[in-house]
Design a protein around this motif. Structure first.
Motif, PDB file in Angstrom:
ATOM      1  N   PRO A   1     -31.785  27.608   6.175  1.00  0.00           N
ATOM      2  CA  PRO A   1     -32.269  26.274   6.536  1.00  0.00           C
ATOM      3  C   PRO A   1     -31.189  25.230   6.290  1.00  0.00           C
ATOM      4  N   GLN A   2     -31.313  24.106   6.907  1.00  0.00           N
ATOM      5  CA  GLN A   2     -30.394  22.989   6.671  1.00  0.00           C
ATOM      6  C   GLN A   2     -31.212  21.735   6.399  1.00  0.00           C
ATOM      7  N   PRO A   3     -30.959  20.988   5.358  1.00  0.00           N
ATOM      8  CA  PRO A   3     -30.057  21.357   4.276  1.00  0.00           C
ATOM      9  C   PRO A   3     -30.635  22.478   3.413  1.00  0.00           C
ATOM     10  N   PHE A   4     -29.736  23.082   2.639  1.00  0.00           N
ATOM     11  CA  PHE A   4     -30.116  24.190   1.752  1.00  0.00           C
ATOM     12  C   PHE A   4     -29.445  23.956   0.405  1.00  0.00           C
ATOM     13  N   SER A   5     -30.234  24.101  -0.665  1.00  0.00           N
ATOM     14  CA  SER A   5     -29.692  23.847  -1.993  1.00  0.00           C
ATOM     15  C   SER A   5     -30.017  25.047  -2.890  1.00  0.00           C
ATOM     16  N   VAL A   6     -29.033  25.523  -3.623  1.00  0.00           N
ATOM     17  CA  VAL A   6     -29.276  26.651  -4.536  1.00  0.00           C
ATOM     18  C   VAL A   6     -29.046  26.173  -5.970  1.00  0.00           C
ATOM     19  N   ILE A   7     -30.007  26.448  -6.836  1.00  0.00           N
ATOM     20  CA  ILE A   7     -29.830  26.139  -8.260  1.00  0.00           C
ATOM     21  C   ILE A   7     -29.912  27.469  -9.013  1.00  0.00           C
TER      22      ILE A   7
ATOM     23  N   LEU B   1     -20.596  27.715  -0.430  1.00  0.00           N
ATOM     24  CA  LEU B   1     -20.653  27.516  -1.892  1.00  0.00           C
ATOM     25  C   LEU B   1     -20.979  26.074  -2.276  1.00  0.00           C
ATOM     26  N   GLN B   2     -20.752  25.158  -1.344  1.00  0.00           N
ATOM     27  CA  GLN B   2     -21.102  23.744  -1.584  1.00  0.00           C
ATOM     28  C   GLN B   2     -22.549  23.584  -2.033  1.00  0.00           C
ATOM     29  N   ALA B   3     -23.394  24.476  -1.568  1.00  0.00           N
ATOM     30  CA  ALA B   3     -24.831  24.346  -1.831  1.00  0.00           C
ATOM     31  C   ALA B   3     -25.199  24.742  -3.269  1.00  0.00           C
ATOM     32  N   PHE B   4     -24.248  25.373  -3.994  1.00  0.00           N
ATOM     33  CA  PHE B   4     -24.606  26.003  -5.274  1.00  0.00           C
ATOM     34  C   PHE B   4     -24.394  25.092  -6.486  1.00  0.00           C
ATOM     35  N   ARG B   5     -25.411  25.005  -7.342  1.00  0.00           N
ATOM     36  CA  ARG B   5     -25.319  24.309  -8.637  1.00  0.00           C
ATOM     37  C   ARG B   5     -25.864  25.249  -9.701  1.00  0.00           C
TER      38      ARG B   5
ATOM     39  N   LEU C   1     -34.226  21.010 -15.474  1.00  0.00           N
ATOM     40  CA  LEU C   1     -34.131  21.642 -14.146  1.00  0.00           C
ATOM     41  C   LEU C   1     -34.770  20.754 -13.083  1.00  0.00           C
ATOM     42  N   LEU C   2     -35.936  20.212 -13.416  1.00  0.00           N
ATOM     43  CA  LEU C   2     -36.626  19.341 -12.457  1.00  0.00           C
ATOM     44  C   LEU C   2     -35.732  18.160 -12.076  1.00  0.00           C
ATOM     45  N   GLU C   3     -35.074  17.585 -13.094  1.00  0.00           N
ATOM     46  CA  GLU C   3     -34.180  16.438 -12.802  1.00  0.00           C
ATOM     47  C   GLU C   3     -33.081  16.847 -11.815  1.00  0.00           C
ATOM     48  N   LEU C   4     -32.495  18.007 -12.071  1.00  0.00           N
ATOM     49  CA  LEU C   4     -31.402  18.470 -11.195  1.00  0.00           C
ATOM     50  C   LEU C   4     -31.914  18.727  -9.777  1.00  0.00           C
ATOM     51  N   VAL C   5     -33.061  19.400  -9.685  1.00  0.00           N
ATOM     52  CA  VAL C   5     -33.631  19.711  -8.366  1.00  0.00           C
ATOM     53  C   VAL C   5     -33.897  18.408  -7.607  1.00  0.00           C
ATOM     54  N   GLU C   6     -34.499  17.452  -8.292  1.00  0.00           N
ATOM     55  CA  GLU C   6     -34.833  16.183  -7.620  1.00  0.00           C
ATOM     56  C   GLU C   6     -33.566  15.415  -7.227  1.00  0.00           C
ATOM     57  N   ARG C   7     -32.560  15.470  -8.110  1.00  0.00           N
ATOM     58  CA  ARG C   7     -31.303  14.770  -7.796  1.00  0.00           C
ATOM     59  C   ARG C   7     -30.686  15.351  -6.515  1.00  0.00           C
ATOM     60  N   ARG C   8     -30.673  16.670  -6.441  1.00  0.00           N
ATOM     61  CA  ARG C   8     -30.098  17.322  -5.252  1.00  0.00           C
ATOM     62  C   ARG C   8     -30.944  17.015  -4.000  1.00  0.00           C
ATOM     63  N   GLU C   9     -32.255  17.020  -4.171  1.00  0.00           N
ATOM     64  CA  GLU C   9     -33.117  16.703  -3.011  1.00  0.00           C
ATOM     65  C   GLU C   9     -32.824  15.297  -2.496  1.00  0.00           C
ATOM     66  N   ALA C  10     -32.583  14.370  -3.465  1.00  0.00           N
ATOM     67  CA  ALA C  10     -32.283  12.986  -3.051  1.00  0.00           C
ATOM     68  C   ALA C  10     -30.911  12.941  -2.367  1.00  0.00           C
ATOM     69  N   GLU C  11     -29.924  13.610  -2.969  1.00  0.00           N
ATOM     70  CA  GLU C  11     -28.566  13.613  -2.380  1.00  0.00           C
ATOM     71  C   GLU C  11     -28.580  14.156  -0.955  1.00  0.00           C
ATOM     72  N   LEU C  12     -29.354  15.226  -0.782  1.00  0.00           N
ATOM     73  CA  LEU C  12     -29.358  15.900   0.525  1.00  0.00           C
ATOM     74  C   LEU C  12     -30.459  15.373   1.448  1.00  0.00           C
TER      75      LEU C  12
ATOM     76  N   ARG D   1     -39.721  24.159  -2.364  1.00  0.00           N
ATOM     77  CA  ARG D   1     -39.002  24.905  -3.410  1.00  0.00           C
ATOM     78  C   ARG D   1     -39.410  26.377  -3.431  1.00  0.00           C
ATOM     79  N   LEU D   2     -38.385  27.197  -3.352  1.00  0.00           N
ATOM     80  CA  LEU D   2     -38.622  28.640  -3.445  1.00  0.00           C
ATOM     81  C   LEU D   2     -38.078  29.103  -4.797  1.00  0.00           C
ATOM     82  N   PHE D   3     -38.949  29.640  -5.635  1.00  0.00           N
ATOM     83  CA  PHE D   3     -38.539  30.102  -6.968  1.00  0.00           C
ATOM     84  C   PHE D   3     -38.377  31.619  -6.914  1.00  0.00           C
ATOM     85  N   TYR D   4     -37.168  32.090  -7.137  1.00  0.00           N
ATOM     86  CA  TYR D   4     -36.893  33.519  -7.050  1.00  0.00           C
ATOM     87  C   TYR D   4     -36.699  34.046  -8.469  1.00  0.00           C
ATOM     88  N   LEU D   5     -37.577  34.975  -8.894  1.00  0.00           N
ATOM     89  CA  LEU D   5     -37.511  35.478 -10.272  1.00  0.00           C
ATOM     90  C   LEU D   5     -36.749  36.808 -10.306  1.00  0.00           C
ATOM     91  N   SER D   6     -35.424  36.699 -10.472  1.00  0.00           N
ATOM     92  CA  SER D   6     -34.605  37.913 -10.569  1.00  0.00           C
ATOM     93  C   SER D   6     -34.354  38.209 -12.048  1.00  0.00           C
TER      94      SER D   6
END
Ligand SMILES: NC(=O)C1=CN([C@@H]2O[C@H](COP(=O)(O)OP(=O)(O)OC[C@H]3O[C@@H](n4cnc5c(N)ncnc54)[C@H](OP(=O)(O)O)[C@@H]3O)[C@@H](O)[C@H]2O)C=CC1
Ligand SMILES: O=C1O[C@H](COP(=O)(O)O)[C@@H](O)[C@H](O)[C@H]1O
Length: 509
Positions: free
Chosen positions: A34-40, A78-82, A97-108, A114-119
């Motif tokens: 997807p675009q935009p795409f953000s990975v945390i 790799l730009q998408a990765f934090r 984590l919530l702060e970071l996710v929201e900051r990135r959502e605002a930037e982008l 949000r997709l939470f992947y439990l590896s």
């Protein structure tokens, strides 16, 4: 596809490096992210964003099928990765984590999907799900999805308990339970194989099918996973999930127009129709095995109990074969044979559908060389679907010989299972994920087998590493007059003359 934040618990771990980053990169290269795409990425290790990106890059160079040497492409990916340090049990880390996710959502400028992947290990699933909910990460004005790895429970009771806990924070339609066998390209084609071929659809019943054989043989042993595997065994590791999923995918009948809901409904119906096995009777239809020393590819290998980290008196199963019966109008009387094991002769995952033999009776005169029609579905490492038919040589003395029709041969760049599944999860398509109903019904079938093993009601047969499993596995099929197709050893069923025919057929294969 909706703009998405991909929150990865276990970002420093083995699965992320070997499967998840390569899958994301392949999707990116194919233009399917997807675009935009953000990975945390998350883990306890004190990594910086730069270190994290370097680690992802390294894993791509090692494990990705797509070339990772296009610097521009890689840089954009790799730009998408934090990265954020997070201890699963520490609530304040989720707020960070919530702060970071929201900051990135605002930037982008992206909505809070949000997709939470439990590896991470399954012991953490409940805590993470609860913390996602309580921290507010899961209550934004977008969608949320939870992708979880296996194992889903250790038995029926623990699976139910885990599901109860997860459902306090996520609805069933938000939970994507990964079974990577459902992501394999050939398994994903089973659906369309029937839908696109009325001939196959019409023959997909007990009227024409004699038996179905599902094999997942591995030549590797326990590898470095002794701590995990010795508590799990082949029954929990492969049978309860992957093998039963393959059974469901084979046995469903799909209408021309199908939807994720229909596929899952039909799979559930198959599981509901599976004849339960009583603990006392397990030994009649289940073979339990453990590998002994032998050789693989000409190299000697040790037996299971001599593997590092395995107790010398371990009675863990490294091989299972079973006969299952589906009590419905379509499949009554058709045995489904399933087997899976480590340290077998070769790596091979395949489904063989053996058709009944009216053709053979109808063919007058010479029967030499005639063998049942087969549909052979190679899932891995080869990927193909072939239908074996018989033809007769021209001339009065011509014998029968098998010919094969190739219905599907995998293209060289066919996507890897994780690429398919992560792509589906990002798209919100749950067709190839295990629904809770299927998981519960699978554990329900398996539970008496677990109990019988625990009470030692089923003998543990040793088999030589590099073989096709214990002789009792072949004997299980021989009881019904059948034999495992494509084992190189002499089949142990049917009359001597028929053995000869089958052997000839194997040789012609
Ligand atoms: N590896 C594989 O091929 C497969 C794995 N799986 C499943 O995937 C999951 C992950 O496996 P795998 O990657 O191999 O495991 P690893 O042990 O390699 O990685 C575990 C990950 O979990 C993180 N972690 C562990 N404890 C905590 C904690 N308290 N707080 C925060 N993070 C934590 C680790 O990060 P850190 O150390 O930085 O804290 C690490 O990133 C498991 O459920 C496994 O069963 C399923 C199929 C195949
Ligand atoms: O889930 C698992 O699968 C692998 C086999 O997967 P495949 O895609 O190579 O067929 C198996 O080795 C492992 O023990 C099990 O946990």
């Amino acid at each position: 596809m909706d703009p998405t934040t991909f929150v990865l618990f276990g970002a420093t771990g083995d699965l992320a490096k070997r499967k998840i980053y390569p899958a994301l990169y392949n999707l990116f290269v194919r233009g399917k992210l997807p675009q935009p795409f953000s990975v945390i990425g998350l883990g306890r290790r004190e990594w910086s964003d730069e270190f994290f990106r370097a680690s992802v890059e390294q894993s791509l160079r090692k494990f990705s099928r797509s070339e990772a040497n296009d610097a521009g492409l890689l840089h954009r990916f790799l730009q998408a990765f934090r990265y954020s340090v997070l201890d699963i049990g520490r609530e304040e880390d989720y707020r960070k984590l919530l702060e970071l996710v929201e900051r990135r959502e605002a930037e982008l400028r992206m909505p809070p999907n949000r997709l939470f992947y439990l590896s991470v290990g399954p012991e953490y699933f409940e805590t993470i799900a609860a913390n996602i909910q309580s921290s507010g990460l899961g209550s934004a004005n977008g969608w949320k999805r939870l992708v979880i790895e296996k194992p889903f429970g250790h038995d029926l009771a623990s699976a139910r308990e885990l599901n109860r806990k997860l459902s306090e924070s996520f609805a069933e339609e938000e939970i994507y339970r990964i079974d990577h066998y459902l992501g394999k390209p050939v398994v994903q084609r089973l659906e369309s194989l029937q839908q696109a071929n009325p001939v196959i659809q019409a023959m997909w019943t007990n009227r024409y099918i004699s038996n179905v054989q599902i094999t997942a043989a591995e030549s590797v042993g326990v590898e470095e996973r002794a701590g995990y595997y010795d508590h799990v065994g082949a029954l929990r590791d492969m049978f309860q999930n992957h093998m039963l999923q393959l059974l469901m995918m084979t046995a469903i009948h799909l209408p021309h127009e199908s939807s994720p809901e229909k596929v899952r409904f039909k799979k559930k119906r198959v599981m509901e129709a599976l004849l339960p096995v009583l603990k006392e009777d397990v030994r009649l239809s289940v073979v339990r095995g453990q590998y002994a020393a032998g050789s693989i590819g000409g190299k000697p290998v040790v037996g299971y109990t001599s593997e590092p980290g395995i107790a010398p008196d371990s009675a863990n199963d490294t091989f299972i074969a079973a006969r299952l019966l589906i009590e419905n109008n379509d499949w009554r009387g058709v045995p489904f044979y399933i087997r899976t094991g480590k340290r077998m002769k070769e790596k091979s995952t395949r489904i063989v559908v053996e058709f009944k033999e009216p053709v053979k009776q109808a063919a007058t005169g010479k029967e030499n060389g005639i063998a049942p029609n087969l549909l052979v579905i190679e899932i891995g490492p080869d990927e193909s679907i072939k239908l074996r038919l018989n033809t007769k040589d021209a001339g009065p003395d011509g014998g029968f010989k098998p010919v094969q029709v190739e219905l599907f041969e995998s293209p060289k760049d066919s996507p890897e299972a994780y690429e398919n599944l992560i792509g589906d999860a990002l798209n919100g398509n749950a067709t190839f994920f295990a629904h809770w109903d299927e998981v519960e019904l699978s554990w329900q079938w398996v539970q008496p087998v677990l109990d019988a093993f625990a009470e030692n009601l089923v003998p543990l047969h040793k088999y030589e590493a590099g073989s096709y499993g214990p002789a009792e596995s072949a004997a299980l099929l021989a009881q019904d007059g059948n034999c495992w197709w494509f084992d190189q050893e002499e089949p142990q069923s049917k009359s001597e003359s028929e053995k000869g025919e089958r052997y000839a057929y194997h040789a012609n294969y």
